[in-house]
Design a protein around this motif. Structure first.
Motif, PDB file in Angstrom:
ATOM      1  N   ARG A  69     -11.330   5.351  24.190  1.00 19.38           N
ATOM      2  CA  ARG A  69     -11.624   4.697  25.468  1.00 19.38           C
ATOM      3  C   ARG A  69     -13.123   4.454  25.672  1.00 19.38           C
ATOM      4  NH1 ARG A  69      -7.012   4.305  28.357  1.00 19.38           N
ATOM      5  NH2 ARG A  69      -8.055   3.958  30.341  1.00 19.38           N
ATOM      6  N   GLU A  70     -13.921   4.518  24.591  1.00 13.15           N
ATOM      7  CA  GLU A  70     -15.375   4.382  24.697  1.00 13.15           C
ATOM      8  C   GLU A  70     -15.967   3.268  23.841  1.00 13.15           C
ATOM      9  OE1 GLU A  70     -17.175   8.074  23.728  1.00 13.15           O
ATOM     10  OE2 GLU A  70     -16.396   9.099  25.491  1.00 13.15           O
ATOM     11  N   LEU A  71     -15.414   3.058  22.667  1.00 10.03           N
ATOM     12  CA  LEU A  71     -15.950   2.061  21.742  1.00 10.03           C
ATOM     13  C   LEU A  71     -14.907   0.975  21.557  1.00 10.03           C
ATOM     14  CD1 LEU A  71     -18.246   1.277  19.764  1.00 10.03           C
ATOM     15  CD2 LEU A  71     -16.962   2.492  18.001  1.00 10.03           C
ATOM     16  N   LEU A  98     -15.528 -10.079  15.599  1.00 10.17           N
ATOM     17  CA  LEU A  98     -15.406  -9.037  16.609  1.00 10.17           C
ATOM     18  C   LEU A  98     -16.774  -8.638  17.144  1.00 10.17           C
ATOM     19  CD1 LEU A  98     -12.760  -6.782  14.830  1.00 10.17           C
ATOM     20  CD2 LEU A  98     -12.374  -8.374  16.713  1.00 10.17           C
ATOM     21  N   ASN A  99     -16.860  -8.532  18.464  1.00 18.31           N
ATOM     22  CA  ASN A  99     -18.053  -8.018  19.128  1.00 18.31           C
ATOM     23  C   ASN A  99     -17.845  -6.534  19.377  1.00 18.31           C
ATOM     24  OD1 ASN A  99     -19.443 -10.610  19.599  1.00 18.31           O
ATOM     25  ND2 ASN A  99     -17.627 -11.019  20.827  1.00 18.31           N
ATOM     26  N   VAL A 100     -18.915  -5.763  19.314  1.00 19.76           N
ATOM     27  CA  VAL A 100     -18.843  -4.322  19.539  1.00 19.76           C
ATOM     28  C   VAL A 100     -19.383  -4.007  20.924  1.00 19.76           C
ATOM     29  CG1 VAL A 100     -19.594  -2.053  18.723  1.00 19.76           C
ATOM     30  CG2 VAL A 100     -19.165  -3.891  17.064  1.00 19.76           C
ATOM     31  N   TRP A 101     -18.595  -3.257  21.709  1.00 20.64           N
ATOM     32  CA  TRP A 101     -18.987  -2.826  23.045  1.00 20.64           C
ATOM     33  C   TRP A 101     -18.882  -1.310  23.087  1.00 20.64           C
ATOM     34  CZ3 TRP A 101     -19.705  -6.617  26.972  1.00 20.64           C
ATOM     35  CH2 TRP A 101     -19.348  -7.915  26.609  1.00 20.64           C
ATOM     36  N   SER A 102     -19.900  -0.657  23.590  1.00 16.50           N
ATOM     37  CA  SER A 102     -19.860   0.793  23.705  1.00 16.50           C
ATOM     38  C   SER A 102     -20.129   1.208  25.145  1.00 16.50           C
ATOM     39  CB  SER A 102     -20.909   1.430  22.788  1.00 16.50           C
ATOM     40  OG  SER A 102     -20.962   2.825  23.024  1.00 16.50           O
ATOM     41  N   ALA A 103     -19.307   2.135  25.647  1.00 21.22           N
ATOM     42  CA  ALA A 103     -19.498   2.654  27.006  1.00 21.22           C
ATOM     43  C   ALA A 103     -20.769   3.484  27.095  1.00 21.22           C
ATOM     44  CB  ALA A 103     -18.290   3.490  27.418  1.00 21.22           C
ATOM     45  N   ARG A 104     -21.379   3.773  25.969  1.00 26.54           N
ATOM     46  CA  ARG A 104     -22.590   4.591  25.960  1.00 26.54           C
ATOM     47  C   ARG A 104     -23.874   3.758  25.921  1.00 26.54           C
ATOM     48  NH1 ARG A 104     -20.977   9.476  21.830  1.00 26.54           N
ATOM     49  NH2 ARG A 104     -19.122  10.123  22.958  1.00 26.54           N
ATOM     50  N   VAL A 113     -16.091  -2.106  29.015  1.00 21.18           N
ATOM     51  CA  VAL A 113     -15.121  -1.229  28.357  1.00 21.18           C
ATOM     52  C   VAL A 113     -14.145  -0.664  29.391  1.00 21.18           C
ATOM     53  CG1 VAL A 113     -14.824   0.923  27.062  1.00 21.18           C
ATOM     54  CG2 VAL A 113     -16.631  -0.683  26.402  1.00 21.18           C
ATOM     55  N   ALA A 114     -14.626  -0.254  30.541  1.00 25.98           N
ATOM     56  CA  ALA A 114     -13.756   0.282  31.596  1.00 25.98           C
ATOM     57  C   ALA A 114     -12.779  -0.788  32.090  1.00 25.98           C
ATOM     58  CB  ALA A 114     -14.596   0.818  32.756  1.00 25.98           C
ATOM     59  N   THR A 115     -13.265  -2.021  32.229  1.00 28.81           N
ATOM     60  CA  THR A 115     -12.408  -3.118  32.688  1.00 28.81           C
ATOM     61  C   THR A 115     -11.292  -3.390  31.684  1.00 28.81           C
ATOM     62  OG1 THR A 115     -14.228  -4.109  33.927  1.00 28.81           O
ATOM     63  CG2 THR A 115     -12.386  -5.560  33.352  1.00 28.81           C
ATOM     64  N   TRP A 116     -11.637  -3.433  30.392  1.00 27.10           N
ATOM     65  CA  TRP A 116     -10.615  -3.653  29.363  1.00 27.10           C
ATOM     66  C   TRP A 116      -9.637  -2.486  29.305  1.00 27.10           C
ATOM     67  CZ3 TRP A 116      -8.711  -7.754  27.369  1.00 27.10           C
ATOM     68  CH2 TRP A 116      -9.489  -8.903  27.283  1.00 27.10           C
ATOM     69  N   ASN A 117     -10.117  -1.260  29.437  1.00 26.53           N
ATOM     70  CA  ASN A 117      -9.209  -0.109  29.461  1.00 26.53           C
ATOM     71  C   ASN A 117      -8.199  -0.244  30.594  1.00 26.53           C
ATOM     72  OD1 ASN A 117      -9.835   1.693  27.281  1.00 26.53           O
ATOM     73  ND2 ASN A 117     -11.748   2.190  28.301  1.00 26.53           N
ATOM     74  N   LYS A 118      -8.677  -0.606  31.780  1.00 31.05           N
ATOM     75  CA  LYS A 118      -7.797  -0.755  32.936  1.00 31.05           C
ATOM     76  C   LYS A 118      -6.778  -1.876  32.702  1.00 31.05           C
ATOM     77  CE  LYS A 118      -7.721  -1.619  37.874  1.00 31.05           C
ATOM     78  NZ  LYS A 118      -8.462  -2.030  39.057  1.00 31.05           N
ATOM     79  N   HIS A 119      -7.253  -3.005  32.194  1.00 31.96           N
ATOM     80  CA  HIS A 119      -6.374  -4.159  31.933  1.00 31.96           C
ATOM     81  C   HIS A 119      -5.300  -3.791  30.906  1.00 31.96           C
ATOM     82  CE1 HIS A 119      -5.074  -8.277  31.410  1.00 31.96           C
ATOM     83  NE2 HIS A 119      -5.310  -8.182  30.116  1.00 31.96           N
ATOM     84  N   LEU A 120      -5.708  -3.169  29.821  1.00 29.34           N
ATOM     85  CA  LEU A 120      -4.748  -2.815  28.771  1.00 29.34           C
ATOM     86  C   LEU A 120      -3.796  -1.720  29.224  1.00 29.34           C
ATOM     87  CD1 LEU A 120      -7.092  -3.112  25.695  1.00 29.34           C
ATOM     88  CD2 LEU A 120      -5.260  -4.670  26.369  1.00 29.34           C
ATOM     89  N   ASP A 121      -4.249  -0.798  30.067  1.00 35.68           N
ATOM     90  CA  ASP A 121      -3.344   0.197  30.640  1.00 35.68           C
ATOM     91  C   ASP A 121      -2.247  -0.496  31.450  1.00 35.68           C
ATOM     92  OD1 ASP A 121      -4.770   2.309  29.534  1.00 35.68           O
ATOM     93  OD2 ASP A 121      -5.848   2.773  31.397  1.00 35.68           O
TER      94      ASP A 121
END
Length: 138
Positions: A69-71, A98-104, A113-121
């Motif tokens: 849930r971070e990378l 592919l683009n790389v996004w890191s929550a860090r 990353v948080a938005t994609w996590n929520k959408h995919l959940d």
């Protein structure tokens, strides 16, 4: 439009239920293989690994891999890609950039990353458990 689908006259997509069933059987085989690998890793005791499949009826637009849930790796499928024999629309994404996004990294990437996590959940909660994974009701 159902993807994957057969390429019809003038490039129009045609539903092919047998092809979809073959794809589902292939997913079932992947699921079984990944489950065996997860069990082996779990027996070693160093990590906990889970494998679960869901079926979501929609055009595969985004290729996304999220780790812990971070990378996140994100790109867009070429939805008009065809199989080698050009008989089916089947965007597997072998050549997806592919683009790389890191929550860090930054506030912006953390939000992305948080938005994609929520959408995919949300998509996950709507997706069906495949027939080979369903437990019969008692």
């Amino acid at each position: 439009m159902t993807v994957p689908s057969r390429v019809g006259p003038n490039g129009e997509p045609l539903d092919d239920s047998e092809f979809r069933r073959r794809q589902e059987r292939r997913c079932q085989a992947y699921d079984q293989s990944l489950s065996v690998l997860a069990e082996r890793l779990n027996r070693l005791g160093r990590v906990t690994v889970e494998s679960e499949f869901r079926l979501y009826p929609g055009i595969p637009r985004d290729k996304i891999c999220i780790f812990n849930r971070e990378l996140m790796l994100h790109g867009l499928y070429d939805v008009v890609a065809r199989t080698i024999d050009h008989e089916y629309y089947d965007p597997r994404g072998f050549r997806t950039d592919l683009n790389v996004w890191s929550a860090r990294d930054t506030d912006d990437t953390r939000v992305a990353v948080a938005t994609w996590n929520k959408h995919l959940d949300g998509l996950w909660s709507l997706a069906k458990v495949p027939p080979w994974r369903r437990v019969p009701a008692m």
